[in-house]
Design an enzyme around this catalytic site. Structure first.
Site, PDB file in Angstrom:
ATOM      1  N   ASP A   1       0.862  -1.178   0.000  1.00 26.77           N
ATOM      2  CA  ASP A   1       0.000   0.000   0.000  1.00 26.77           C
ATOM      3  C   ASP A   1       0.901   1.232   0.000  1.00 26.77           C
ATOM      4  O   ASP A   1       2.111   1.128   0.233  1.00 26.77           O
ATOM      5  CB  ASP A   1      -0.887  -0.004   1.259  1.00 26.77           C
ATOM      6  CG  ASP A   1      -1.797   1.213   1.325  1.00 26.77           C
ATOM      7  OD1 ASP A   1      -2.383   1.570   0.286  1.00 26.77           O
ATOM      8  OD2 ASP A   1      -1.915   1.833   2.399  1.00 26.77           O
ATOM      9  N   SER A   2       0.308   2.388  -0.227  1.00 23.24           N
ATOM     10  CA  SER A   2       1.071   3.637  -0.178  1.00 23.24           C
ATOM     11  C   SER A   2       1.588   3.919   1.236  1.00 23.24           C
ATOM     12  O   SER A   2       2.473   4.732   1.411  1.00 23.24           O
ATOM     13  CB  SER A   2       0.183   4.790  -0.626  1.00 23.24           C
ATOM     14  OG  SER A   2      -1.016   4.794   0.124  1.00 23.24           O
TER      15      SER A   2
ATOM     16  N   TYR B   1      -0.456   8.583  -2.277  1.00 22.92           N
ATOM     17  CA  TYR B   1      -0.520   8.329  -3.715  1.00 22.92           C
ATOM     18  C   TYR B   1      -1.770   8.996  -4.307  1.00 22.92           C
ATOM     19  O   TYR B   1      -1.841   9.280  -5.494  1.00 22.92           O
ATOM     20  CB  TYR B   1      -0.633   6.830  -4.000  1.00 22.92           C
ATOM     21  CG  TYR B   1       0.618   5.995  -3.856  1.00 22.92           C
ATOM     22  CD1 TYR B   1       1.795   6.495  -3.293  1.00 22.92           C
ATOM     23  CD2 TYR B   1       0.625   4.667  -4.285  1.00 22.92           C
ATOM     24  CE1 TYR B   1       2.921   5.695  -3.170  1.00 22.92           C
ATOM     25  CE2 TYR B   1       1.744   3.862  -4.172  1.00 22.92           C
ATOM     26  CZ  TYR B   1       2.898   4.373  -3.609  1.00 22.92           C
ATOM     27  OH  TYR B   1       4.012   3.576  -3.484  1.00 22.92           O
ATOM     28  N   GLY B   2      -2.763   9.179  -3.461  1.00 19.13           N
ATOM     29  CA  GLY B   2      -4.106   9.562  -3.915  1.00 19.13           C
ATOM     30  C   GLY B   2      -4.204  10.886  -4.624  1.00 19.13           C
ATOM     31  O   GLY B   2      -5.166  11.155  -5.338  1.00 19.13           O
TER      32      GLY B   2
ATOM     33  N   CYS C   1      -3.942  -0.928  -1.963  1.00 19.66           N
ATOM     34  CA  CYS C   1      -4.224   0.495  -2.194  1.00 19.66           C
ATOM     35  C   CYS C   1      -5.303   0.670  -3.278  1.00 19.66           C
ATOM     36  O   CYS C   1      -5.143   0.178  -4.403  1.00 19.66           O
ATOM     37  CB  CYS C   1      -2.932   1.177  -2.629  1.00 19.66           C
ATOM     38  SG  CYS C   1      -3.098   2.937  -2.923  1.00 19.66           S
ATOM     39  N   ASN C   2      -6.362   1.396  -2.938  1.00 18.57           N
ATOM     40  CA  ASN C   2      -7.437   1.652  -3.909  1.00 18.57           C
ATOM     41  C   ASN C   2      -6.936   2.503  -5.062  1.00 18.57           C
ATOM     42  O   ASN C   2      -7.324   2.304  -6.207  1.00 18.57           O
ATOM     43  CB  ASN C   2      -8.600   2.386  -3.234  1.00 18.57           C
ATOM     44  CG  ASN C   2      -9.396   1.502  -2.307  1.00 18.57           C
ATOM     45  OD1 ASN C   2     -10.485   1.070  -2.628  1.00 18.57           O
ATOM     46  ND2 ASN C   2      -8.852   1.209  -1.134  1.00 18.57           N
ATOM     47  N   THR C   3      -6.075   3.475  -4.756  1.00 19.04           N
ATOM     48  CA  THR C   3      -5.573   4.375  -5.797  1.00 19.04           C
ATOM     49  C   THR C   3      -4.792   3.591  -6.846  1.00 19.04           C
ATOM     50  O   THR C   3      -5.005   3.741  -8.045  1.00 19.04           O
ATOM     51  CB  THR C   3      -4.683   5.471  -5.158  1.00 19.04           C
ATOM     52  OG1 THR C   3      -5.430   6.120  -4.122  1.00 19.04           O
ATOM     53  CG2 THR C   3      -4.247   6.494  -6.178  1.00 19.04           C
TER      54      THR C   3
ATOM     55  N   GLU D   1      -4.817   9.480   9.918  1.00 20.83           N
ATOM     56  CA  GLU D   1      -3.379   9.465  10.249  1.00 20.83           C
ATOM     57  C   GLU D   1      -3.096  10.311  11.493  1.00 20.83           C
ATOM     58  O   GLU D   1      -2.180  10.034  12.250  1.00 20.83           O
ATOM     59  CB  GLU D   1      -2.564   9.996   9.068  1.00 20.83           C
ATOM     60  CG  GLU D   1      -2.742   9.177   7.812  1.00 20.83           C
ATOM     61  CD  GLU D   1      -1.534   8.346   7.439  1.00 20.83           C
ATOM     62  OE1 GLU D   1      -0.428   8.758   7.751  1.00 20.83           O
ATOM     63  OE2 GLU D   1      -1.733   7.275   6.823  1.00 20.83           O
TER      64      GLU D   1
ATOM     65  N   CYS E   1     -11.138   3.470   0.054  1.00 21.09           N
ATOM     66  CA  CYS E   1      -9.791   3.920   0.447  1.00 21.09           C
ATOM     67  C   CYS E   1      -9.406   3.127   1.691  1.00 21.09           C
ATOM     68  O   CYS E   1     -10.256   2.888   2.571  1.00 21.09           O
ATOM     69  CB  CYS E   1      -9.816   5.420   0.754  1.00 21.09           C
ATOM     70  SG  CYS E   1      -8.271   6.036   1.432  1.00 21.09           S
ATOM     71  N   THR E   2      -8.144   2.745   1.746  1.00 24.36           N
ATOM     72  CA  THR E   2      -7.675   1.909   2.868  1.00 24.36           C
ATOM     73  C   THR E   2      -7.951   2.530   4.237  1.00 24.36           C
ATOM     74  O   THR E   2      -8.109   1.817   5.220  1.00 24.36           O
ATOM     75  CB  THR E   2      -6.152   1.727   2.756  1.00 24.36           C
ATOM     76  OG1 THR E   2      -5.554   3.005   2.482  1.00 24.36           O
ATOM     77  CG2 THR E   2      -5.793   0.743   1.680  1.00 24.36           C
ATOM     78  N   HIS E   3      -7.973   3.863   4.297  1.00 19.53           N
ATOM     79  CA  HIS E   3      -8.115   4.532   5.594  1.00 19.53           C
ATOM     80  C   HIS E   3      -9.569   4.614   6.081  1.00 19.53           C
ATOM     81  O   HIS E   3      -9.816   4.809   7.262  1.00 19.53           O
ATOM     82  CB  HIS E   3      -7.571   5.957   5.499  1.00 19.53           C
ATOM     83  CG  HIS E   3      -6.082   6.032   5.408  1.00 19.53           C
ATOM     84  ND1 HIS E   3      -5.368   5.366   4.439  1.00 19.53           N
ATOM     85  CD2 HIS E   3      -5.169   6.686   6.173  1.00 19.53           C
ATOM     86  CE1 HIS E   3      -4.079   5.626   4.607  1.00 19.53           C
ATOM     87  NE2 HIS E   3      -3.933   6.415   5.645  1.00 19.53           N
TER      88      HIS E   3
HETATM   89  N1  DGL Z   1      -3.885   3.888   0.338  1.00 24.74           N
HETATM   90  C1  DGL Z   1      -4.578   4.932  -0.381  1.00 24.74           C
HETATM   91  C2  DGL Z   1      -5.842   4.383  -1.031  1.00 24.74           C
HETATM   92  O1  DGL Z   1      -6.393   3.378  -0.611  1.00 24.74           O
HETATM   93  C3  DGL Z   1      -4.924   6.090   0.528  1.00 24.74           C
HETATM   94  C4  DGL Z   1      -3.758   6.934   0.944  1.00 24.74           C
HETATM   95  C5  DGL Z   1      -3.056   7.623  -0.201  1.00 24.74           C
HETATM   96  O2  DGL Z   1      -3.568   8.625  -0.727  1.00 24.74           O
HETATM   97  O3  DGL Z   1      -1.991   7.152  -0.558  1.00 24.74           O
HETATM   98  O4  DGL Z   1      -6.304   4.945  -1.983  1.00 24.74           O
END
Ligand code: DGL
Length: 268
Positions: A10-11, A42-43, A73-75, A152, A184-186
């Site tokens: 993941d990012s 990454y988003g 990571c969704n992005t 975060e 999104c993971t968060h």
């Molecule tokens: N892990 C990213 C996602 O799931 C979220 C955090 C990021 O922007 O990198 O899209």
């Protein structure tokens, strides 16, 4: 049978929400996790940069002899899955298809909301995956980038989180959706806040659950499950140590995180 570990990246540390589901669904699999903590987020980055970063992540995981890669990571899943599959000859699973599938199965009124980072929402990847399965569904999307920082910062249960959710979700709420994808993971860490803001009758979809099931299916179908009967071992790698690393990591994983190793991802 294949006793090599599963690679997950993941990012940052958000992908530990996916690791948590994998641990539950595949308890005797070994897992190697990489969080690109030096280069998160990454988003908000361009597709070219996300493609470069995610290729480096897979290259690193391959040095750890992984049998497959789960893109938590969704992005990355929304813009680069095809590219990664073309570049690397190893099974690669993303979170979009399982999340879309779960949403289509859950909706009754055929109105689905999707929230994620700017990158995920502008790619329209969830919309395409949902419409491929059910073309008659109406989809309402919203980029909620600030949610990442709120999680975060450890502010998931504060009035800041509730105010931000109210602002971000007000239009989607007006559409009377019955299903909302936490793309999104968060965002699963904001389940309470998002759930209360949307009100009763809205099912929240965490794509991590379906992703773990899809991973299990692929390993089973390809006869790649780990034959060990013991609980799996878990190794964590990051590209930088943040100040509140252990606290944030433990929140995502739902248990204490073992101290990770730092690697220089730019060399991969
Ligand atoms: N892990 C990213 C996602 O799931 C979220 C955090 C990021 O922007 O990198 O899209």
């Amino acid at each position: 049978m294949d006793n090599r570990p599963i690679g997950v990246f993941d990012s940052g540390l958000g992908g530990l929400t996916v690791v948590k589901e994998l641990m539950a669904e595949l308890p005797n699999e070994d897992i190697v996790y990489f969080g690109d903590t030096a280069r998160i987020p990454y988003g908000t980055r361009s597709k070219e940069i996300v493609a470069k970063y995610s290729s480096q992540c897979v290259r690193f995981l391959k040095t750890q002899n992984v049998k497959m890669v789960v893109v938590a990571c969704n992005t990355v899943s929304s813009c680069c899955l095809k590219l990664l599959r073309t570049k690397f000859h190893i099974p690669i699973v993303g979170v979009i298809e399982p999340g879309a599938q779960a949403a289509v199965s859950a909706t009754i009124n055929k109105k689905i909301g999707v929230i994620g980072t700017e990158g995920t929402i502008s790619s329209a990847a969830y919309e395409k995956a949902i419409l491929k399965r059910a073309p008659d569904i109406s989809i309402y999307t919203k980029a909620c980038s600030l949610f990442v920082s709120i999680v975060e910062e450890g502010w998931a249960e504060t009035d800041v989180a509730y105010l931000t959710a109210k602002k971000y979700l007000e239009n989607i709420k007006l559409e009377k959706i019955d299903t909302l994808v936490l793309g999104c993971t968060h965002f699963p860490l904001l389940t309470n806040v998002i759930g209360k803001t949307m009100g009763e009758g809205v099912t929240l979809i965490d794509p991590a659950e379906g992703t773990a099931l899809m991973t299990k299916q692929i390993l089973t179908e390809n006869n790649m499950l780990n034959s060990n009967k013991n609980t799996g071992t878990y190794r964590f790698f990051v590209s930088d140590f943040g100040q509140r690393f252990e606290q944030i990591g433990s929140n995502f994983l739902g248990q204490d995180i073992e101290c990770p190793k730092k690697i220089d991802i730019e060399t991969y």
